[in-house]
Design a protein around this motif. Sequence first.
Motif, PDB file in Angstrom:
ATOM      1  N   UNK A  51       0.833  -1.201   0.000  1.00 25.83           N
ATOM      2  CA  UNK A  51       0.000   0.000   0.000  1.00 25.83           C
ATOM      3  C   UNK A  51       0.869   1.253   0.000  1.00 25.83           C
ATOM      4  N   UNK A  52       1.746   1.323  -0.996  1.00 25.80           N
ATOM      5  CA  UNK A  52       2.644   2.461  -1.088  1.00 25.80           C
ATOM      6  C   UNK A  52       3.229   2.572  -2.492  1.00 25.80           C
ATOM      7  N   UNK A  53       3.622   3.786  -2.850  1.00 24.96           N
ATOM      8  CA  UNK A  53       4.455   4.030  -4.019  1.00 24.96           C
ATOM      9  C   UNK A  53       5.746   4.595  -3.451  1.00 24.96           C
ATOM     10  N   UNK A  54       6.849   3.936  -3.716  1.00 23.21           N
ATOM     11  CA  UNK A  54       8.121   4.411  -3.190  1.00 23.21           C
ATOM     12  C   UNK A  54       8.779   5.328  -4.204  1.00 23.21           C
ATOM     13  N   UNK A  55       9.244   6.478  -3.728  1.00 30.37           N
ATOM     14  CA  UNK A  55       9.953   7.442  -4.553  1.00 30.37           C
ATOM     15  C   UNK A  55      11.415   7.407  -4.118  1.00 30.37           C
ATOM     16  N   UNK A  56      12.261   6.944  -5.017  1.00 24.74           N
ATOM     17  CA  UNK A  56      13.692   6.820  -4.737  1.00 24.74           C
ATOM     18  C   UNK A  56      14.460   7.938  -5.410  1.00 24.74           C
ATOM     19  N   UNK A  57      15.453   8.446  -4.714  1.00 28.52           N
ATOM     20  CA  UNK A  57      16.405   9.388  -5.298  1.00 28.52           C
ATOM     21  C   UNK A  57      17.425   8.531  -6.031  1.00 28.52           C
ATOM     22  N   UNK A  58      17.353   8.574  -7.363  1.00 27.37           N
ATOM     23  CA  UNK A  58      18.184   7.697  -8.183  1.00 27.37           C
ATOM     24  C   UNK A  58      19.672   7.990  -7.993  1.00 27.37           C
ATOM     25  N   UNK A  59      20.028   9.267  -7.881  1.00 27.68           N
ATOM     26  CA  UNK A  59      21.444   9.620  -7.751  1.00 27.68           C
ATOM     27  C   UNK A  59      22.006   9.212  -6.390  1.00 27.68           C
ATOM     28  N   UNK A  60      21.242   9.455  -5.327  1.00 27.21           N
ATOM     29  CA  UNK A  60      21.701   9.120  -3.973  1.00 27.21           C
ATOM     30  C   UNK A  60      21.417   7.659  -3.602  1.00 27.21           C
ATOM     31  N   UNK A  61      20.531   7.021  -4.399  1.00 27.19           N
ATOM     32  CA  UNK A  61      20.126   5.635  -4.154  1.00 27.19           C
ATOM     33  C   UNK A  61      19.539   5.464  -2.755  1.00 27.19           C
ATOM     34  N   UNK A  62      18.667   6.421  -2.412  1.00 26.62           N
ATOM     35  CA  UNK A  62      17.998   6.387  -1.119  1.00 26.62           C
ATOM     36  C   UNK A  62      16.493   6.555  -1.315  1.00 26.62           C
ATOM     37  N   UNK A  63      15.747   5.998  -0.382  1.00 32.65           N
ATOM     38  CA  UNK A  63      14.310   6.163  -0.390  1.00 32.65           C
ATOM     39  C   UNK A  63      13.997   7.587   0.053  1.00 32.65           C
ATOM     40  N   UNK A  64      13.415   8.382  -0.827  1.00 30.74           N
ATOM     41  CA  UNK A  64      13.115   9.782  -0.517  1.00 30.74           C
ATOM     42  C   UNK A  64      11.741   9.939   0.118  1.00 30.74           C
ATOM     43  N   UNK A  65      10.794   9.100  -0.295  1.00 29.66           N
ATOM     44  CA  UNK A  65       9.423   9.253   0.184  1.00 29.66           C
ATOM     45  C   UNK A  65       8.635   7.986  -0.101  1.00 29.66           C
ATOM     46  N   UNK A  66       7.714   7.688   0.789  1.00 29.55           N
ATOM     47  CA  UNK A  66       6.730   6.633   0.554  1.00 29.55           C
ATOM     48  C   UNK A  66       5.373   7.310   0.461  1.00 29.55           C
ATOM     49  N   UNK A  67       4.745   7.207  -0.697  1.00 26.40           N
ATOM     50  CA  UNK A  67       3.439   7.812  -0.916  1.00 26.40           C
ATOM     51  C   UNK A  67       2.398   6.766  -0.526  1.00 26.40           C
ATOM     52  N   UNK A  68       1.552   7.082   0.451  1.00 26.86           N
ATOM     53  CA  UNK A  68       0.580   6.088   0.905  1.00 26.86           C
ATOM     54  C   UNK A  68      -0.507   5.833  -0.130  1.00 26.86           C
TER      55      UNK A  68
END
Length: 188
Positions: A51-68
């Motif tokens: 129950x989420x859309x994950x938004x990753x920072x491609x350059x930093x390779x980190x999870x930036x946000x989880x959209x519920x």
Amino acid sequence: IPKRDWSSDVCSSDLLDSGKQIGQFESRIEVQTLNFSPNGQWLAITFQDAKTVEIWDWKQKTLARSVPSPLGVYSAAWSEDGSTLAFATVDFRIHVWDTAAWEEKQMLVGHQGQIIELSFLPGETGLVSVSWDGTIRLWDIRSGMALWRLPESGPQIRYNPVSRRFGFQRSDYSDLALFELVPDFLAR
């Protein structure tokens, strides 16, 4: 929360400039779709069983946000300028998010089957959806209204913003259906 991490490996390919793989995403649950933002920095990853859309920072390779999301997510698309993210949930609804404030600004309801593809039209207000209910719909995301409903569909749809043409393969795989939109049709 399932483990997700990035790694880099070397791979041999004449198709890549460096031949070096720049990342790898590992997940313990099945990834449904990957969608790069227009500027290439963000990667939206959807999961049918999460129950989420994950938004990753491609350059930093980190999870930036989880959209519920209220349910699992089947497909997603970014607007042309990246200011809007739309995703379709397994209850046949489309959720439209403002990516500056990360707030849901619209929910589009009308399909009677799984939405398998979403595609924004240029100008940020038109969104095309393709569903297993046998229809293609064009939505005005400002009003939340379906502007038209085409009573046929197929597994893929493609849109060319320069020619204003779109096409799709019919669901029986027999042929392609091609259409051209009139100029400024969303302004009408």
